[in-house]
Design an enzyme around this catalytic site. Structure first.
Site, PDB file in Angstrom:
ATOM      1  N   ILE A 164       0.855  -1.189   0.000  1.00 24.15           N
ATOM      2  CA  ILE A 164       0.000   0.000   0.000  1.00 24.15           C
ATOM      3  C   ILE A 164       0.890   1.237   0.000  1.00 24.15           C
ATOM      4  CG2 ILE A 164      -1.818   1.272   1.190  1.00 24.15           C
ATOM      5  CD1 ILE A 164      -2.676  -1.324   2.515  1.00 24.15           C
ATOM      6  N   GLY A 165       0.914   1.954  -1.113  1.00 20.79           N
ATOM      7  CA  GLY A 165       1.793   3.108  -1.253  1.00 20.79           C
ATOM      8  C   GLY A 165       3.196   2.640  -1.590  1.00 20.79           C
ATOM      9  N   THR A 187       0.163   3.357  -5.952  1.00 21.76           N
ATOM     10  CA  THR A 187       0.746   4.661  -5.660  1.00 21.76           C
ATOM     11  C   THR A 187      -0.089   5.725  -6.358  1.00 21.76           C
ATOM     12  OG1 THR A 187       2.676   6.091  -6.014  1.00 21.76           O
ATOM     13  CG2 THR A 187       2.342   4.340  -7.611  1.00 21.76           C
ATOM     14  N   ILE A 188       0.026   6.969  -5.880  1.00 14.45           N
ATOM     15  CA  ILE A 188      -0.689   8.068  -6.530  1.00 14.45           C
ATOM     16  C   ILE A 188       0.258   8.903  -7.385  1.00 14.45           C
ATOM     17  CG2 ILE A 188      -2.723   8.309  -5.044  1.00 14.45           C
ATOM     18  CD1 ILE A 188       0.536  10.206  -4.411  1.00 14.45           C
ATOM     19  N   GLN A 192       6.259   7.312 -10.366  1.00 17.58           N
ATOM     20  CA  GLN A 192       6.662   6.086  -9.691  1.00 17.58           C
ATOM     21  C   GLN A 192       6.218   4.845 -10.456  1.00 17.58           C
ATOM     22  OE1 GLN A 192       5.040   6.710  -5.727  1.00 17.58           O
ATOM     23  NE2 GLN A 192       6.930   7.666  -5.014  1.00 17.58           N
ATOM     24  N   CYS A 344      13.703  17.772   9.685  1.00 20.24           N
ATOM     25  CA  CYS A 344      13.136  16.478  10.070  1.00 20.24           C
ATOM     26  C   CYS A 344      14.150  15.653  10.860  1.00 20.24           C
ATOM     27  CB  CYS A 344      12.680  15.709   8.832  1.00 20.24           C
ATOM     28  SG  CYS A 344      11.171  16.361   8.077  1.00 20.24           S
TER      29      CYS A 344
END
Length: 373
Positions: A164-165, A187-188, A192, A344
């Site tokens: 998923i993804g 994927t959106i 990719q 991050c």
């Protein structure tokens, strides 16, 4: 006079973090434009990040600057402003990660260009945290992470796995090459999907341009790495229901996600605007509530400190490859990408954010699950 007043307030705010303005330590902030202070108090963290992009301030050791600021909680003392209020209201009244909106982050981030990600990530383009327990370089850390996941789900040759993804297909390619698995994922990002087809076309690996909620079929195992941060609290239950529907009885669902120490419904305004539109970091309680009645938690592994190392390694690779990118990307983009990666890293170093791998089973493992590290 106004700038002097705001500067004094900033100095008081930064004092607990032991970060000075124009000081001599490598993590001190070097100010190039005195308008910085008024901008930050008016615009909050969005103004802080944008002013860095604009060259109004610098730090020799930006990751440590951010670790100290975030660790001290100074950002919470800026108070509410329009940017945070707007995000909070939107998250409350809208589903910012609906099927229609889920594609926004693909356009904003994942379709930026495979050249950028190849210049930042490891050779497999693995866009999530590496596992540095025994690794000494980025490629080894990412392969160790992918292998860790395969071992945690007990992957066997001939089994099927749904991702998923799936990103650029790093896990699917690894699982097919090293374990003989058949893999598919969604994927959106069109970039990719094209990359997966080109790189892994010779393997039983399929990437599909599709929202996770529209995935079909059943699989021996389900995995998801660095995607749950895009799902949003309004969709957590639907996400886990999808995973439960895709998973064969007796299989495992492994969730690899960044997590927050507190429940929220929106991320930092700067991160939302420039990096991960509509993103949210889940909390332990949010995940726990969403899986109730669907899965048994067999293992919960936190190695968030490894994301600090991963992000610093990403920045060093990006910096070393900048000459090959700068004809396509601007100097302001360079500063944006640097601020993203190193801020991050600072968040993970301060332990404000975590990295979790959670092993889930539908009805639990008879006799108990054997923890893998």
């Amino acid at each position: 006079m106004a700038n002097a007043k705001f500067r004094e307030q900033a100095e008081r705010l930064l004092a607990p973090a032991e970060v000075a303005i124009n000081g001599s330590e490598p993590w001190d902030i070097q100010v190039h434009d005195e308008r910085l202070f008024a901008r930050v108090f008016a615009e909050g963290t969005l103004g802080f990040g944008e002013s860095y992009m604009d060259g109004w301030w610098d730090s020799e050791q930006l990751d440590e600057t951010m670790a100290r600021i975030l660790g001290s909680g100074a950002q919470h003392n800026l108070g509410r402003n329009f940017n945070t209020a707007r995000l909070a209201l939107a998250a409350r009244w809208m589903n910012r990660q609906s099927k229609k909106r889920a594609w926004d982050v693909g356009d904003q981030h994942y379709n930026l260009g495979n050249d950028l990600f190849a210049a930042t990530f490891d050779s497999r383009l693995t866009g999530s945290c590496g596992y540095w327990k025994e690794a000494t370089d980025l490629d080894a850390a990412q392969d160790a992470k992918l292998d860790l996941i395969c071992r945690k789900i007990g992957l066997q040759a001939g089994q099927s796995v749904f991702d998923i993804g799936c990103g650029w297909g790093a896990f699917m390619g690894f699982a097919a090459e090293k374990y003989g698995a058949t893999c598919s994922g969604v994927t959106i990002s069109e970039e990719q999907v094209n990359y997966i087809a080109e790189r892994y076309g010779h393997l039983p690996v399929t990437g599909m341009l599709k929202d996770y909620r529209d995935a079909t079929g059943t699989f021996d195992h389900v995995v998801s790495m660095g995607m749950f941060e895009h799902v949003g609290p309004k969709n957590y239950r639907a996400y886990f229901e999808t995973a439960e529907r895709l998973l064969e009885d007796g299989g495992f669902f492994l969730l690899h996600t960044i997590g927050g120490n507190k429940s929220t419904n929106a991320i930092d305004p700067w991160m939302d605007k420039y990096i991960f539109m509509n993103g949210v970091l889940p909390s332990v309680s949010q995940i726990g509530g969403a899986i109730e009645g669907l899965f048994v938690v067999e293992d919960w592994h936190n190695f968030g400190a490894d994301y600090d190392k991963t992000l610093v390694a990403w920045y060093e690779k990006f910096r070393s490859n900048w000459d090959s990118l700068k004809e396509r990307y601007t100097e302001r983009f360079y500063r944006m990408w640097k601020f993203y990666l190193l801020s991050c890293a600072g968040g993970f170093r301060a332990r404000n954010i975590q990295l979790w791998q959670i092993v889930l089973a539908k009805r639990g493992v008879p006799g108990g699950y054997v923890t893998v590290r």
